[in-house]
Design a protein around this motif. Structure first.
Motif, PDB file in Angstrom:
ATOM      1  N   VAL A   1       0.787  -1.212   0.028  1.00  0.00           N
ATOM      2  CA  VAL A   1      -0.260   0.059  -0.155  1.00  0.00           C
ATOM      3  C   VAL A   1       1.015   1.193   0.011  1.00  0.00           C
ATOM      4  O   VAL A   1       1.774   1.265   0.515  1.00  0.00           O
ATOM      5  N   LEU A   2       0.271   2.170  -0.651  1.00  0.00           N
ATOM      6  CA  LEU A   2       0.944   3.647  -0.373  1.00  0.00           C
ATOM      7  C   LEU A   2       0.129   4.587   0.131  1.00  0.00           C
ATOM      8  O   LEU A   2      -1.051   4.270   0.684  1.00  0.00           O
ATOM      9  N   PRO A   3       0.799   5.712   0.835  1.00  0.00           N
ATOM     10  CA  PRO A   3      -0.096   6.730   1.501  1.00  0.00           C
ATOM     11  C   PRO A   3      -1.352   6.881   0.643  1.00  0.00           C
ATOM     12  O   PRO A   3      -1.197   7.557  -0.536  1.00  0.00           O
TER      13      PRO A   3
ATOM     14  N   THR B   1      -1.374   5.439   5.840  1.00  0.00           N
ATOM     15  CA  THR B   1      -0.640   6.846   5.914  1.00  0.00           C
ATOM     16  C   THR B   1       0.894   6.574   5.599  1.00  0.00           C
ATOM     17  O   THR B   1       1.597   7.492   5.761  1.00  0.00           O
ATOM     18  N   ARG B   2       1.462   5.159   5.487  1.00  0.00           N
ATOM     19  CA  ARG B   2       2.878   5.092   4.835  1.00  0.00           C
ATOM     20  C   ARG B   2       2.865   3.959   3.886  1.00  0.00           C
ATOM     21  O   ARG B   2       1.806   3.316   3.719  1.00  0.00           O
ATOM     22  N   ALA B   3       3.907   4.015   3.196  1.00  0.00           N
ATOM     23  CA  ALA B   3       4.238   2.853   2.261  1.00  0.00           C
ATOM     24  C   ALA B   3       4.684   1.773   3.077  1.00  0.00           C
ATOM     25  O   ALA B   3       5.481   1.612   3.785  1.00  0.00           O
TER      26      ALA B   3
ATOM     27  N   SER C   1       6.111  -1.455   7.844  1.00  0.00           N
ATOM     28  CA  SER C   1       7.232  -0.685   7.209  1.00  0.00           C
ATOM     29  C   SER C   1       8.560  -0.456   8.040  1.00  0.00           C
ATOM     30  O   SER C   1       8.622  -0.610   9.244  1.00  0.00           O
TER      31      SER C   1
END
Lengths: 235, 184
Positions: A7-9, A41-43, A59
């Motif tokens: 996932v990406l932000p 909210t983060r990668a 992460s």
């Protein structure tokens, strides 16, 4: 931990409309008048528990942000509060406060005196974004030291936060592998710091270099590569 | 598009770093944060986001400072600064080509992309989206017969294509709210 995906932000997480859901690190719930979304909210890798009740994003990073009930290694930088408390650097943006009486069996007349520059293994008792973090050197439930307190001698190395989580996992290979070779005492802080104590200085250096080599942010070596590496530096 | 080269540099003393190149136009960005902030720059309810742009040689002049402000305005919407009040998130971008971002839109785009990658690698503060950018050139061809007038857009024009364009600029887009139900 059944499903994981990258996932990406800003990515919307599906299957999160249940009423009771636990959101771990890396997730945020945005609610507007029209809808409620949970976004990442983060990668990183999105993980969830088997029954779909807890989600989190895995992460790696290097900078520690304090969270309650985590064991951290700090360096005493000053005495504060009129000599009653200590100012401790735990690698976060704000220095933490460790009360002089926050040790097992400490009274006003009988308490440990820490010098500036000494290492402590403490538990974060208060971590709020608007306040300075606070530390305690005893377990929350039993009120006994349970390993918390001053760390005498030894050597502290820094690593990434992901490496600390790997070292704290009982199934990771590194510490049992090193511990079978020579006597070793290790304290792992979730703030990216590891304290090592062993019989000889040479052994401490070997452990420090192995931690650097196995770090997913550094050498990224797996078990076989570490074994070859150990042969090279300690024949 | 010219060949894109991305490297996560893992510089020693910072929390996240990455370099991005469109062919020979290259930029390097590094991020540290949340770290301790100087008292004059401290804000009680949010983190201070500071951007420093550096040219390849010489000191940061007005040009670099004006681009830092533009870059800061561009990246602020994708950061959640309220989660880490009274701290500093510092982004330093270094140009690795001799042009300047205000004159060379593909360097501006490389700066923006390198910054996004460095922010993603740092992962110590929440983000709401990812900003990506590319240079775009516009070519308008006039013809004697008005029906044959044509215009087209070029993505990431190189130096020779820029000479043919009548307008060149940098376009940046923030990606967010991507539906991930197709991920497995």
């Amino acid at each position: 931990m059944l499903m994981s995906g990258l996932v990406l932000p800003g990515d919307v997480i599906p299957n999160t409309s249940k009423s009771s859901l636990k959101l771990g690190p890396g997730l945020l719930q945005l609610s507007s008048t029209s809808s409620k979304h949970v976004i990442s909210t983060r990668a990183g890798l999105l993980n969830q528990t088997a029954n779909g009740s807890s989600f989190w994003v895995e992460s790696n990073s290097r900078r520690y942000v304090p969270a309650p009930q985590e064991g951290v290694i700090g360096v005493v930088t000053a005495r504060a509060g009129g000599g009653e408390a200590y100012r401790v650097d735990i690698g976060s943006a704000h220095p933490a406060q460790l009360d002089g009486l926050a040790f097992e069996g400490a009274t006003k007349r009988n308490r440990p005196i820490l010098k500036v520059g000494s290492l402590v293994y403490a538990r974060v008792s208060l971590a709020h974004k608007d306040m300075e973090p606070e530390l305690e050197c005893f377990d929350a439930q039993t009120r006994k030291s349970e390993g918390f307190g001053e760390l005498k001698g030894g050597f502290m190395v820094k690593c990434s936060l992901g490496m600390c989580r790997l070292l704290l996992n009982a199934r990771h290979f590194l510490l049992p592998l090193l511990g079978s070779t020579f006597p070793l005492e290790v304290a792992v802080g979730t703030n990216g710091r590891v304290w090592i104590q062993s019989g000889e200085v040479k052994q401490i250096i070997i452990v420090a270099r192995c931690i650097e080599a196995a770090d997913p942010d550094g050498g990224r070596m797996d078990e076989n590569q570490i074994k070859t590496f150990l042969q090279k530096i300690d024949p | 598009l010219r060949p894109i080269d991305i490297v996560f540099e893992s510089l020693d003393r910072v929390d996240g770093s990455a370099s991005f190149a469109f062919g020979p136009t290259k930029a390097l960005a590094s991020v540290s944060g949340p770290i301790q902030v100087r008292l004059p720059a401290e804000q009680p309810s949010k983190a201070t986001f500071e951007v420093l742009a550096r040219p390849l040689s010489g000191i940061s002049d007005t040009d670099a400072k004006s681009f830092s402000t533009v870059l800061r305005t561009l990246l602020v919407p994708c950061l959640v600064l309220t989660q880490n009040p009274r701290t500093l998130i510092q982004l330093v971008v270094q140009s690795l080509t001799s042009t300047t971002p205000n004159q060379d839109p593909s360097l501006a785009a490389a700066f923006i992309n390198a910054s996004s990658l460095a922010l993603l690698q740092a992962s110590a503060f929440p983000m709401l989206g990812v900003v990506c950018a590319a240079a775009v050139g516009h070519i308008k061809r006039h013809h004697s017969e008005p029906e044959l007038n044509s215009e087209r857009f070029l993505l990431d024009p190189n130096a020779q294509e820029i000479r043919e364009c009548d307008a060149v600029g940098c376009v940046a887009v923030m990606f967010r709210s991507r539906n991930t139900s197709s991920l497995r």
